[in-house]
Structure formats: structure tokens, C-alpha cells
Scaffold this active site. Structure first.
Site, short mmCIF file in Angstrom:
data_model
loop_
_atom_site.label_atom_id
_atom_site.label_comp_id
_atom_site.label_asym_id
_atom_site.label_seq_id
_atom_site.Cartn_x
_atom_site.Cartn_y
_atom_site.Cartn_z
N GLU A 112 8.61 1.90 -5.16
CA GLU A 112 7.60 0.85 -5.10
C GLU A 112 6.47 1.28 -4.16
O GLU A 112 6.70 2.08 -3.25
CB GLU A 112 8.26 -0.44 -4.60
CG GLU A 112 7.36 -1.61 -4.34
CD GLU A 112 6.73 -2.23 -5.56
OE1 GLU A 112 6.09 -1.49 -6.32
OE2 GLU A 112 6.86 -3.44 -5.75
N ASP A 113 5.27 0.77 -4.39
CA ASP A 113 4.16 1.11 -3.52
C ASP A 113 4.28 0.43 -2.16
O ASP A 113 4.18 1.06 -1.12
CB ASP A 113 2.80 0.81 -4.16
CG ASP A 113 2.62 -0.64 -4.60
OD1 ASP A 113 3.60 -1.43 -4.57
OD2 ASP A 113 1.50 -1.00 -4.99
N PHE B 247 -5.15 -5.75 4.74
CA PHE B 247 -5.06 -5.65 3.29
C PHE B 247 -5.35 -4.21 2.92
O PHE B 247 -6.45 -3.71 3.13
CB PHE B 247 -6.05 -6.60 2.61
CG PHE B 247 -5.83 -6.66 1.13
CD1 PHE B 247 -4.93 -7.56 0.59
CD2 PHE B 247 -6.50 -5.78 0.27
CE1 PHE B 247 -4.70 -7.60 -0.78
CE2 PHE B 247 -6.28 -5.83 -1.10
CZ PHE B 247 -5.37 -6.74 -1.62
#
Length: 175
Positions: A99-100, A152
Site C-alpha cells: 500500500e502507498d 498532506f
């Protein structure tokens, strides 16, 4: 490479990512002790990490892909389902999910529980980024590239509105 904008700050360089992936490949190779492994890429974000990681693992590998979708109202998190499921059986096999990023852990909790019901021999999770401070579900990342606390992030498969996945490093979008 795409030109960076003033609101993009380098968090992890391409060189640092490749060095860490090589280390992870060695760790994973040692962990599975020469046994074959089915490596499962979680689309879309995991594809660049997955491609580089599988080339650094020195084992007999079988590759497969899943994609999860959340169906809810508006921005509320809804029920998770597969929009693309595995094409091979994992019963009795060593399985490594790639998964990232794992942050709250809800998606990976769903995926790990679902795949565990298919009776693999062993089930492990690798993530390029582990934001364990944001964890809401009890999910352990067995092999992580980087612990990042805030911000983010985009690049190296991770996106903002389907953009920036192709960047060779990890960047933070800042105001």
C-alpha cells in the site's frame, strides 16, 4: 519531471525512497526465508512503490492487484468493497499487501480481515508511508518505508484529485 510549485515541499527525495525500498526488499526477503510470496498491490496509489519493491525482493513472487472503493454519502466514509478483487487464490500462501500510505487504517483493516478469511499461510503489510499517529483502526504495518506525522503528501503514487502520482519523491502540499 513535472515542475514543482511553490506550495510543494520535499519530504522524501527519490534517492531516499530507492535506498529505503532496497532495504525493505532485503527485510522482506529475510522475513519469508526463501518461501514464495503472493504480493498484492493496492491500486491506485501503491503501484509505483509496488513496482520498485517487487524488483528488490529476492524470492519467487506471484503478483496480483486489488482496488477498494468506499460507498457512502458525500464525504462520509461508507462501506468498503472491492472494485477489483484478486484473480488468484491465496489459500495456504504467504501474502504481502503493498500500500502507498496507511493512516487511519480503516481500508487496511477491511482488506486484512477480508484476505485473512481466505486462509493464507501468512499475511503481512508493507506501506511506503505509515502515519501511525492518525491510526483509528488496529492495523500494524509490518514493513514501512517512512513514518510521517503530519501534512498532506503527494507523489510516488499518492495523489491529490488524481494529480501528482508521477512525482519521483514524496512532497507535502502546503498553504
Amino acid at each position: 519531471m513535472k515542475e514543482l510549485t511553490p506550495n510543494m515541499k520535499v519530504v522524501v527525495s527519490a534517492e531516499e525512497i530507492q535506498k529505503r525500498i532496497d532495504e525493505l526488499g532485503a527485510e522482506i526477503t529475510e522475513h519469508f526465508q526463501g518461501e514464495p510470496v503472493t504480493v498484492v498491490c493496492v491500486l491506485k496509489g501503491g503501484f509505483l512503490f509496488f513496482a520498485d519493491l517487487v524488483r528488490s525482493i529476492k524470492l519467487d513472487l506471484e503478483l496480483d492487484f486489488v482496488r477498494l472503493a468506499s460507498y457512502g454519502k458525500g464525504t462520509e466514509s461508507g462501506e468498503l468493497v472491492f472494485s477489483k478483487d484478486l484473480e488468484t487464490s491465496i489459500k495456504g500462501k504467504n501474502v504481502l499487501i503493498v500500500e502507498d500510505i496507511v493512516d487511519t487504517g480503516h481500508s487496511m483493516d477491511f482488506l486484512l480481515r477480508t484476505l485473512d478469511e481466505r486462509n493464507p499461510k501468512r499475511l503481512a503489510l508493507a506501506a511506503l508511508v505509515d502515519k501511525h499517529e492518525r491510526r483509528e483502526a488496529d492495523v500494524k504495518v509490518d514493513f514501512y518505508g517512512f513514518h510521517l506525522a503530519e501534512g498532506f503528501i503527494i507523489g510516488y503514487g499518492m495523489d491529490f484529485a488524481e494529480k501528482y502520482r508521477e512525482l519521483d519523491g514524496i512532497y507535502e502540499l502546503v498553504d
